[in-house]
Design a protein around this motif. Structure first.
Motif, mmCIF file in Angstrom:
data_model
loop_
_atom_site.group_PDB
_atom_site.id
_atom_site.type_symbol
_atom_site.label_atom_id
_atom_site.label_comp_id
_atom_site.label_asym_id
_atom_site.label_seq_id
_atom_site.Cartn_x
_atom_site.Cartn_y
_atom_site.Cartn_z
ATOM 1 N N TYR A 44 5.342 -10.459 4.445
ATOM 2 C CA TYR A 44 4.400 -9.898 3.475
ATOM 3 C C TYR A 44 4.255 -10.863 2.301
ATOM 4 N N PRO A 45 3.035 -11.092 1.799
ATOM 5 C CA PRO A 45 2.877 -12.123 0.764
ATOM 6 C C PRO A 45 3.603 -11.809 -0.539
ATOM 7 N N ALA A 46 3.665 -10.543 -0.949
ATOM 8 C CA ALA A 46 4.352 -10.207 -2.205
ATOM 9 C C ALA A 46 5.787 -9.793 -1.910
ATOM 10 N N LYS A 47 6.678 -10.093 -2.848
ATOM 11 C CA LYS A 47 8.088 -9.731 -2.637
ATOM 12 C C LYS A 47 8.241 -8.222 -2.691
ATOM 13 N N GLN A 48 8.982 -7.696 -1.729
ATOM 14 C CA GLN A 48 9.176 -6.257 -1.634
ATOM 15 C C GLN A 48 10.663 -5.947 -1.773
ATOM 16 N N PRO A 49 10.993 -4.707 -2.169
ATOM 17 C CA PRO A 49 12.419 -4.378 -2.338
ATOM 18 C C PRO A 49 13.194 -4.302 -1.029
ATOM 19 N N GLY A 50 12.538 -4.345 0.118
ATOM 20 C CA GLY A 50 13.284 -4.280 1.366
ATOM 21 C C GLY A 50 12.395 -4.701 2.515
ATOM 22 N N ARG A 51 13.014 -4.891 3.693
ATOM 23 C CA ARG A 51 12.238 -5.323 4.863
ATOM 24 C C ARG A 51 11.391 -4.182 5.418
ATOM 25 N N PHE A 52 12.005 -2.999 5.598
ATOM 26 C CA PHE A 52 11.283 -1.865 6.163
ATOM 27 C C PHE A 52 11.047 -0.814 5.081
ATOM 28 N N ALA A 53 10.042 0.023 5.319
ATOM 29 C CA ALA A 53 9.823 1.171 4.445
ATOM 30 C C ALA A 53 9.471 2.370 5.312
ATOM 31 N N VAL A 54 9.928 3.544 4.880
ATOM 32 C CA VAL A 54 9.496 4.810 5.471
ATOM 33 C C VAL A 54 8.646 5.510 4.426
ATOM 34 N N VAL A 55 7.469 5.985 4.847
ATOM 35 C CA VAL A 55 6.489 6.520 3.906
ATOM 36 C C VAL A 55 6.215 7.975 4.264
ATOM 37 N N TYR A 56 6.376 8.851 3.293
ATOM 38 C CA TYR A 56 6.024 10.259 3.470
ATOM 39 C C TYR A 56 4.789 10.536 2.628
ATOM 40 N N LEU A 57 3.741 11.060 3.239
ATOM 41 C CA LEU A 57 2.499 11.374 2.532
ATOM 42 C C LEU A 57 2.441 12.884 2.331
ATOM 43 N N LEU A 58 2.527 13.301 1.069
ATOM 44 C CA LEU A 58 2.621 14.727 0.752
ATOM 45 C C LEU A 58 1.314 15.223 0.159
ATOM 46 N N VAL A 59 1.034 16.500 0.413
ATOM 47 C CA VAL A 59 -0.155 17.146 -0.130
ATOM 48 C C VAL A 59 0.278 18.491 -0.700
ATOM 49 N N SER A 60 -0.239 18.822 -1.865
ATOM 50 C CA SER A 60 -0.070 20.164 -2.426
ATOM 51 C C SER A 60 -1.418 20.861 -2.378
ATOM 52 N N HIS A 61 -1.515 21.864 -1.544
ATOM 53 C CA HIS A 61 -2.783 22.584 -1.447
ATOM 54 C C HIS A 61 -3.033 23.396 -2.708
ATOM 55 N N ALA A 62 -1.971 23.966 -3.302
ATOM 56 C CA ALA A 62 -2.159 24.825 -4.461
ATOM 57 C C ALA A 62 -2.635 24.018 -5.667
ATOM 58 N N ARG A 63 -2.101 22.791 -5.855
ATOM 59 C CA ARG A 63 -2.444 21.991 -7.035
ATOM 60 C C ARG A 63 -3.501 20.934 -6.724
ATOM 61 N N GLY A 64 -3.847 20.772 -5.479
ATOM 62 C CA GLY A 64 -4.853 19.775 -5.139
ATOM 63 C C GLY A 64 -4.391 18.361 -5.400
ATOM 64 N N ARG A 65 -3.131 18.051 -5.118
ATOM 65 C CA ARG A 65 -2.585 16.728 -5.417
ATOM 66 C C ARG A 65 -2.022 16.098 -4.165
ATOM 67 N N ARG A 66 -1.980 14.782 -4.216
ATOM 68 C CA ARG A 66 -1.315 14.021 -3.165
ATOM 69 C C ARG A 66 -0.285 13.118 -3.811
ATOM 70 N N LEU A 67 0.788 12.856 -3.068
ATOM 71 C CA LEU A 67 1.810 11.927 -3.545
ATOM 72 C C LEU A 67 2.393 11.206 -2.335
ATOM 73 N N THR A 68 2.578 9.908 -2.485
ATOM 74 C CA THR A 68 3.211 9.109 -1.442
ATOM 75 C C THR A 68 4.638 8.823 -1.864
ATOM 76 N N VAL A 69 5.584 9.170 -1.019
ATOM 77 C CA VAL A 69 6.994 8.911 -1.298
ATOM 78 C C VAL A 69 7.472 7.850 -0.314
ATOM 79 N N LYS A 70 8.078 6.816 -0.849
ATOM 80 C CA LYS A 70 8.441 5.675 -0.014
ATOM 81 C C LYS A 70 9.885 5.324 -0.263
ATOM 82 N N THR A 71 10.562 4.888 0.784
ATOM 83 C CA THR A 71 11.918 4.375 0.603
ATOM 84 C C THR A 71 12.060 3.095 1.399
#
Lengths: 184, 189
Positions: free
Chosen positions: A70-97
């Motif tokens: 990857y061209p930019a330095k990243q905190p680690g080689r692999f990442a796991v990404v969780y894509l969350l949605v709140s239907h009540a608040r109409g929001r999205r959030l991406t959680v990555k490790t």
């Protein structure tokens, strides 16, 4: 380049609840990503679902990323990404490790560093998504009820979405039983 | 088809038994559609009234391999799908023929990746290759007619090999593409 706008209302809420954890966050075009250390991932995901101010009731997707080359330095080689949605608040959030392998990534040997806690007890829909991440990247999920390969076949000798795996494979598509005309 | 007028009054005709068997087999080919991708759509179009595969006696698509004698592999085959394809081939009753329809079934096509078989002929015998991405229905009909020509010759003694081997015929494109860009006309066409 514009500075990221870290104005997602969930971020101070998470920081207040986990004051001793070091979070990172990015934002691109209104989409906010929260980077969580892998040991706190499960607690943070559970907080994001159960906290009434966050209320992320829906897990949209779970994916993996391999940042090899990857061209930019990243905190680690692999990442796991969780894509969350709140239907009540109409929001999205991406959680990555981020995860860093400790052994050679060309094989399928279990790597204790490539392990995170499964989110299937928080969102049951995570089951097949996490199986796909395991199949493609070899990232194992602790306490997953049924961690088998989901797309490739059972004896597949690699994790094909890793960047050090060749696109055309290592001969898996050529070695198979041949049915001849006189067998039938 | 006019043959009745050529027959004598008693209605008898002298021929070889093998020719009658081959004639009845090729006039009633029952295909087994193994449609895994977009070639399957074109395969369905071939059976519709516009192209009318029934004119060649091959319209009875059977979804059970035990009732079919022509396997049409239409579409890309992943290695995970390969045991299914081989089992279907083994379950078909003799005599049986195989058409590899389209670029993906014949060569892997654009799917040059770790999980896609680069041509099903590596793993099952193939009689006729129909090129195209996907092939036009006319071209698939040409492939089925090639199978019918194979059946016509089948077991007629012309060589010393008793067992039929896959013939591996590749169909040539049978149409000319229109010249592009075309002239624009206004009004009645």
């Amino acid at each position: 380049m514009a500075q990221p706008m870290l104005d997602h209302p969930t971020l101070p809420r998470v920081k207040a609840a986990f004051s001793d954890v070091r979070f990172l966050a990015t934002e691109f075009r209104g989409q906010t990503t929260l980077v969580v250390p892998k040991d706190q991932l499960h607690q943070v995901l559970r907080f994001l679902r159960d906290d009434p101010e966050c209320d992320y009731n829906f897990l949209s997707d779970v994916t993996g990323v391999d940042y090899l080359g990857y061209p930019a330095k990243q905190p680690g080689r692999f990442a796991v990404v969780y894509l969350l949605v709140s239907h009540a608040r109409g929001r999205r959030l991406t959680v990555k490790t981020y995860l860093d392998p400790t052994i050679d990534t060309s094989g399928i040997d279990p790597d204790p560093a490539l392990e995170v806690d499964s989110a299937t007890d928080i969102w049951p829909g995570a089951e097949w998504r996490e199986r796909e991440v395991y199949d493609m990247f070899g990232i194992r999920f602790r306490n997953h009820p049924d961690l088998r390969r989901i797309l490739t076949w059972k004896d597949y000798p690699a994790h094909p979405l890793r960047k050090d795996y060749p696109l055309r494979g290592r001969g898996e598509r050529e070695t198979y039983r041949i049915v001849e005309r006189d067998q039938a | 088809m006019g043959i009745e007028t050529a027959l004598p009054a008693e209605g008898f005709l002298t021929t070889q038994l093998q020719r009658v068997i081959n004639w009845s087999r090729r006039s009633a080919v029952w295909p087994m559609p193994f449609a895994t991708a977009c070639c399957g759509i074109e395969l369905m179009a071939t059976a519709t009234s516009r192209f009318d595969l029934a004119r060649f006696g091959a319209e009875v698509f059977r979804f059970s391999p035990r009732q079919a004698d022509l396997l049409i592999v239409a579409g890309r085959v992943a290695v995970k799908m390969l045991p299914v394809l081989q089992r279907i081939y083994l379950q078909m009753t003799e005599p049986k023929w195989v058409i590899s329809m389209g670029a993906c079934a014949s060569t892997g096509g654009v799917f040059d990746t770790y999980a896609v078989v680069q041509g099903v002929d590596q793993f099952i015998p193939v009689d006729v290759y129909v090129p195209g991405c996907p092939p036009r229905p006319e071209q698939l009909i040409e492939g089925i007619m090639a199978i019918q020509r194979i059946i016509d010759r089948d077991n007629i003694p012309y060589d010393d090999q008793g067992k039929r081997i896959p013939l591996q015929i590749a169909i040539q494109p049978n149409y000319q593409p229109r010249r592009q860009p075309m002239e624009v006309s206004i009004g009645a066409t």
